[in-house]
Design an enzyme around this catalytic site. Structure first.
Site, PDB file in Angstrom:
ATOM      1  N   PRO A   1       0.844  -1.198   0.000  1.00 35.52           N
ATOM      2  CA  PRO A   1       0.000   0.000   0.000  1.00 35.52           C
ATOM      3  C   PRO A   1       0.876   1.242   0.000  1.00 35.52           C
ATOM      4  CG  PRO A   1      -0.431  -1.440   1.912  1.00 35.52           C
ATOM      5  CD  PRO A   1       0.836  -1.890   1.305  1.00 35.52           C
ATOM      6  N   TYR A   2       0.497   2.234  -0.808  1.00 36.00           N
ATOM      7  CA  TYR A   2       1.299   3.455  -0.951  1.00 36.00           C
ATOM      8  C   TYR A   2       0.405   4.657  -0.673  1.00 36.00           C
ATOM      9  CZ  TYR A   2       4.748   6.675  -2.991  1.00 36.00           C
ATOM     10  OH  TYR A   2       5.670   7.682  -3.194  1.00 36.00           O
ATOM     11  N   GLY A   3       0.756   5.436   0.343  1.00 34.10           N
ATOM     12  CA  GLY A   3      -0.011   6.637   0.662  1.00 34.10           C
ATOM     13  C   GLY A   3       0.687   7.857   0.104  1.00 34.10           C
TER      14      GLY A   3
ATOM     15  N   GLY B   1       4.065   8.269   0.444  1.00 30.75           N
ATOM     16  CA  GLY B   1       5.464   7.958   0.188  1.00 30.75           C
ATOM     17  C   GLY B   1       6.433   8.666   1.113  1.00 30.75           C
TER      18      GLY B   1
ATOM     19  N   ARG C   1       0.282  -4.712   6.717  1.00 26.69           N
ATOM     20  CA  ARG C   1       0.431  -6.161   6.777  1.00 26.69           C
ATOM     21  C   ARG C   1      -0.897  -6.909   6.729  1.00 26.69           C
ATOM     22  NH1 ARG C   1       5.313  -8.640   8.253  1.00 26.69           N
ATOM     23  NH2 ARG C   1       4.093 -10.457   7.638  1.00 26.69           N
ATOM     24  N   LEU C   2      -2.003  -6.232   6.998  1.00 32.62           N
ATOM     25  CA  LEU C   2      -3.256  -7.006   6.968  1.00 32.62           C
ATOM     26  C   LEU C   2      -4.216  -6.579   5.883  1.00 32.62           C
ATOM     27  CD1 LEU C   2      -5.345  -5.026   8.645  1.00 32.62           C
ATOM     28  CD2 LEU C   2      -4.318  -6.100  10.626  1.00 32.62           C
ATOM     29  N   GLY C   3      -3.953  -5.518   5.198  1.00 30.35           N
ATOM     30  CA  GLY C   3      -4.846  -5.122   4.118  1.00 30.35           C
ATOM     31  C   GLY C   3      -4.713  -3.649   3.800  1.00 30.35           C
TER      32      GLY C   3
ATOM     33  N   TYR D   1      13.284  13.220  20.400  1.00 28.72           N
ATOM     34  CA  TYR D   1      13.455  13.271  18.940  1.00 28.72           C
ATOM     35  C   TYR D   1      14.828  13.858  18.647  1.00 28.72           C
ATOM     36  CZ  TYR D   1      11.848  13.974  14.093  1.00 28.72           C
ATOM     37  OH  TYR D   1      11.669  13.910  12.738  1.00 28.72           O
TER      38      TYR D   1
END
Lengths: 531, 531
Positions: free
Chosen positions: A116-118, A120, A250-252, A448
């Protein structure tokens, strides 16, 4: 246009001024300007795609290259040096859950993995191809971006999960609402990406992390559709949202998500406060966090970050004047800057800010007004562009982040910075390291840290430097009892350190969930939990 | 001493006054006082235990009977009528995680199921023996009750999971802290029980639900130990706490839990406000919830509950005076009572209360001062004793609760009450039903309905009345888009309706987790997800 091998829009530059260049050269030595590969060269190196033709799949080298990697430093090195060993074999841009299901079926038929690519923007290696023995299909969610439904009464909004931050906020603003989720990657990252990586925004103090904002939605998995209805709260067994949050693909595929929105704040202001030293600053922010004031942001820079930021800001004369003014008020060499945000109804935000400044004063905090705060607000998404500018001068910038309970905050910060500073000693290189606490909780804080180091100028050597640095600081995080990520996720870069906090039983439980939804193991394999 | 077949301590009675008795008789008909079985009779009916002797296991009929059931209405019916068909074959009271592991190994060796037992206050059937073909071991956690560790800096406290509410608060109060988790069952329920049923306390508006309070801990599972470290927040994959929350004993035994505590509030007050009608009251509480004022409680009774509560309170003259005073101010027949709690630093709590009263006034809310609020606070754990008193007069009291988004709140309330009122018509019986919104969220509210109906006087008929009522109201909850439980959990009583919200994929995912931690399926089988 968006840069293919760097951060952000190619019309925006934040070049390093002479002062900033001298600052880095003084600390790390002169950088060597690198030679970047061209987009065409990188495309030409790609092996041919192996997926059968499909009307929804673009198998052109350009599309495949643009979806091959994210924004982690090893991803950058591959892109800049033109060393993209593997790219997805095709890219699809589904427009509906039905098309997503069709594409999952196609992947199954082709024996392909699916990534899946949102937006990037991953900085942890979520997007790389896992193994080249199987073809890979990238599902770019950008076309599923609509505001599907707005329930003003419940303050819920349902979006296509591929919507980016600015697009989501613009669609909400038209109705007088905001989600209030502003991660550093806001301009490109997507709602679906925030959910599956458990993202946190800069103003999560008011709006909550994505875990608190995600109310329900739909996930297309190889095993079927997971539909999660919205409730204000529930005690009916295990919360299905929590199986999706942090699942890293990992699940969809999250196709649609309902989020809790707020009315646009009537009032918003960011104020800077300086403290004479770290100890006082830390005590002050702990008291501020535990006072549970209705603020929207607390962000504390340590002394090195304070100096670095003021220097890189580039207004030498102003910074000198500010420094003199602060020194007169007891904030000299070791001064630490705290940014306080207050947002919401004026009747709540103004007293909250006043109470916060009162607490700060008790720790000798000096209120420096709204000027620096305004500047921070204006540049909140610009500072990432420093990565491009530093690269052009021959320096790499990388970051890590964790979260620890209060007694471990200083120890974690010192452990991480110390590990970074020593990491490249054997290679004869220095690392400039500085830290801020980006999110404050009654229980503790996120830590951070940013690192700047010189590029070697060739891929193998640069990767070796990064590897050594990453190993050192990640080991320091675990040693300090921190989580391997507070807001970036795990991907492949953090996976080796995950067992330290999840244990065998925990990792196994995550694996059991993945197998339930994705029995063939084709969804973003290799990420989060190593196979 | 604690009652074996009813609520609470046997030295505490809240007998129904003549007015209350007349009120119920007028609505439902005269009750017939039931004949309860004795403890000895019930013990005598138990089949012999089938576990091999073990030094940690008490197989006496008394111990077994006391761990056979909880506080659901069907559990009550079994206890009162002496119809305990099945009880655990033995009860152990482990004192350490090591003993828990030893007992899990013993259960495995004996082929026995294991039921974790906290305070025995479940109202959803979490504690009954699943099937009598296998022996069952009850693990009563009462001896694991110590404050193991208090981290003042991070405001974290680690307890043995068997600690009850009062014990936990007393141990914290000695150090100036509170957890602030006050469910109605507070006096007996335990920290571990709260966690595995996703409990919510009356002041969750300030302190959060147990989901927000549970920071980490240890779970002994048949597959091994799950240790969950504490972080202020994390994006490192799926949150293991969320696998434990709501797991209802299906994956193991929580032995130790770390919770987020707060300093004892400097100020606390509860105020009553009356609204002329439900519509105005609902609009007011929605605005109150969405204003995110730092209050600790909002609890709105509908008109029937308001009348019922004032009547059952028993001070006829005072209630008449209050009624007259309110009627003059526009709150007559349909008036609805809102209880507002404000807790915390005075500088925050007092302005929050003032702002809340200002919002209420805009909806014609009449502030009735602190008297009723104080009364509520004093009796907050006493009202459950009305179940005993009503039973003695021949009436059963049961409750259901759900949570829905705002647009569905009235529909859910009317659906549930309507279903209840009609449920026993065919049997010629009436049901008195009333409702309050117990927890308010920006997104919606929990809807908590109480039912009073006449006992038939024999087990089968009483169970049939309950079954029909429960089926009707649960179906109404699902029809209104509500979760099958907001704060009581699923157990066996709610399990048939769980698929409506989890779907097949969701139920399967929960099952996959249980199998991972408990491959033989011996942990509290039959609860939550039917096998």
């Amino acid at each position: 246009m968006r840069r293919w091998n760097g951060w952000g829009d190619d019309t925006i530059d934040m070049p390093l001024g002479a002062g900033a260049q001298a600052f880095l050269a003084g600390r790390l030595g002169q950088g060597t300007r690198p030679q970047d590969a061209s987009f065409e060269e990188a495309c030409a190196r790609l092996a041919p795609g192996r997926l059968a033709p499909h009307p929804l799949v673009d198998a052109s080298p350009g599309a495949r290259l643009l979806h091959a990697l994210g924004q982690s430093l090893p991803d950058w090195l591959r892109l800049r040096h033109g060393r993209i060993d593997a790219a997805p074999d095709g890219v699809a841009y589904p427009e509906s859950a039905e098309q997503v299901r069709e594409l999952l079926a196609f992947a199954k038929e082709q024996g392909a993995d699916v990534i899946p690519y949102g937006g990037g923007t991953s900085v942890a290696g979520h997007l790389g191809v896992h193994q080249t023995s199987r073809p890979t299909l990238s599902l770019d969610m950008r076309r599923m971006r609509a505001l599907v439904w707005l329930d003003r009464e419940s303050q819920l909004a349902t979006f296509g999960a591929g919507v980016t931050g600015p697009d989501l906020e613009a669609q909400l603003r038209a109705h007088g609402y905001t989600l209030g989720h502003f991660p550093q990657s806001f301009e490109y990252s997507t709602l679906g990406g925030w959910i599956v990586t458990r993202s946190s925004g800069q103003q999560s103090l008011r709006y909550g992390r994505i875990e608190q904002l995600f109310a329900g939605g739909r996930v297309e998995t190889p095993g079927g559709t997971l539909a999660i209805p919205t409730f204000p709260a529930s005690s009916a067994g295990i919360d299905l949202r929590e199986m999706v949050l942090g699942s890293e693909g990992r699940l969809g595929i999250v196709t649609e998500a309902t989020v809790r929105v707020s009315r646009l704040p009537g009032h918003e202001a960011f104020h800077a406060v300086f403290f004479p030293d770290w100890e006082r600053a830390l005590a002050a922010v702990r008291e501020l966090a535990q006072a549970r004031l209705p603020l929207s942001m607390l962000r504390l820079s340590n002394a090195i970050e304070t100096t670095t930021m003021l220097t890189l800001a580039g207004h030498a004369r102003l910074v000198r004047l500010l420094g003199g003014w602060l020194a007169l008020r007891g904030c000299g060499e070791g001064k630490c800057m705290l940014m306080i945000g207050a947002s919401g109804a004026k009747a709540q935000a103004v007293p909250a800010l006043r109470a916060a400044l009162g607490i700060a004063r008790r720790y000798r905090g000096v209120h420096a007004g709204r000027g620096l705060g305004e500047r921070w607000r204006r540049n909140r998404y610009r500072s990432v562009y420093l990565r491009n500018a530093a690269w052009a001068q021959g320096y790499a910038i990388d970051t890590v982040e964790t979260a620890v309970d209060w007694p471990r905050v200083t120890q974690a910060m010192e452990g991480i910075e110390g590990a970074a500073r020593g990491a490249l000693e054997a290679m004869g290189e220095k690392v400039h390291a500085y830290t801020h606490l980006s999110h404050l909780y009654p229980q503790g804080a996120s830590v951070y840290s940013t690192f700047v180091f010189r590029l070697a100028g060739n891929y193998e050597a640069d990767l070796a430097r990064w590897r050594r640095l990453k190993d050192s600081v990640s080991t320091a995080i675990v040693a300090a009892g921190g989580t391997i990520s507070h807001q970036h996720g795990v991907g492949v870069d953090h996976a080796p350190w995950l067992a330290a906090e999840k244990g065998e039983m925990g990792l196994g439980a995550m694996g059991a969930l993945f197998r339930h939804f994705d029995p063939d193991g084709r969804m973003n394999p290799g990420k989060l939990v190593a196979p």
